[in-house]
Scaffold this motif. Sequence first.
Motif, mmCIF file in Angstrom:
data_model
loop_
_atom_site.group_PDB
_atom_site.id
_atom_site.type_symbol
_atom_site.label_atom_id
_atom_site.label_comp_id
_atom_site.label_asym_id
_atom_site.label_seq_id
_atom_site.Cartn_x
_atom_site.Cartn_y
_atom_site.Cartn_z
ATOM 1 N N ILE A 1 2.069 8.113 -3.382
ATOM 2 C CA ILE A 1 3.196 7.680 -2.974
ATOM 3 C C ILE A 1 3.141 7.991 -1.338
ATOM 4 O O ILE A 1 3.259 9.190 -0.944
ATOM 5 C CB ILE A 1 4.702 8.197 -3.326
ATOM 6 N N ASN A 2 3.402 7.099 -0.403
ATOM 7 C CA ASN A 2 3.474 7.152 0.880
ATOM 8 C C ASN A 2 4.761 7.793 1.234
ATOM 9 O O ASN A 2 5.644 7.262 0.936
ATOM 10 C CB ASN A 2 3.140 5.889 1.936
ATOM 11 N N PRO A 3 4.856 9.078 1.866
ATOM 12 C CA PRO A 3 5.956 9.650 2.435
ATOM 13 C C PRO A 3 6.975 8.912 2.966
ATOM 14 O O PRO A 3 8.083 9.107 2.980
ATOM 15 C CB PRO A 3 5.520 10.680 3.358
ATOM 16 N N GLU A 4 6.635 7.725 3.765
ATOM 17 C CA GLU A 4 7.590 6.816 4.399
ATOM 18 C C GLU A 4 8.393 5.932 3.382
ATOM 19 O O GLU A 4 9.548 5.707 3.973
ATOM 20 C CB GLU A 4 6.796 5.844 5.258
ATOM 21 N N GLY B 1 0.804 -1.326 -0.130
ATOM 22 C CA GLY B 1 0.029 -0.323 -0.137
ATOM 23 C C GLY B 1 0.821 1.041 -0.004
ATOM 24 O O GLY B 1 0.324 2.361 -0.041
ATOM 25 N N MET B 2 2.244 1.180 -0.264
ATOM 26 C CA MET B 2 3.035 2.304 -0.206
ATOM 27 C C MET B 2 2.685 3.059 -1.440
ATOM 28 O O MET B 2 2.878 4.273 -1.422
ATOM 29 C CB MET B 2 4.494 1.836 0.182
ATOM 30 N N VAL B 3 2.797 2.561 -2.364
ATOM 31 C CA VAL B 3 2.423 3.101 -3.852
ATOM 32 C C VAL B 3 1.070 2.872 -4.317
ATOM 33 O O VAL B 3 0.621 1.463 -4.306
ATOM 34 C CB VAL B 3 3.480 2.645 -4.773
ATOM 35 N N GLU B 4 0.280 3.907 -4.960
ATOM 36 C CA GLU B 4 -0.990 3.522 -5.241
ATOM 37 C C GLU B 4 -1.065 4.285 -6.542
ATOM 38 O O GLU B 4 -0.732 5.400 -6.958
ATOM 39 C CB GLU B 4 -2.066 3.960 -4.468
ATOM 40 N N ILE B 5 -1.728 3.523 -7.717
ATOM 41 C CA ILE B 5 -1.815 3.656 -8.990
ATOM 42 C C ILE B 5 -3.282 3.795 -9.276
ATOM 43 O O ILE B 5 -4.192 2.815 -9.247
ATOM 44 C CB ILE B 5 -1.055 2.907 -9.979
#
Length: 114
Positions: A66-69, A49-53
């Motif tokens: 994009i999750n900032p983490e 789930g850190m990157v979602e398109i």
Amino acid sequence: MKARVPKGMGGGPQNMQSMLRQAQKMQEQIEAKQEELKQKEYVVSSGGGMVEITILGSKEVKAIGINPEVVDPEDVEMLEDMLVAALNEANRQIDEESERELDAVTGGLNIPGL
């Protein structure tokens, strides 16, 4: 001696007209389904789930989240890999659904170009 073809069988003009109407109707249904699938949105993630398109069935990317983490200047490769994975998964889902939906319209008939 002439062969007798049972009534309703054979390629008479009425039967041919009926087949042409059915083919035209199927073509219209295919075109409508293709347009519907082009407009459909798919949301796919990778990296837990850190990157979602968000991508359309036409394979036009609408958004990338994009999750900032996950943004690590020391490890840009990992972020690139997650983006590639998400895009590939989105394209796979689009292709699978398109094939499944068009097969439903054509009854599994193999039509070149689809």
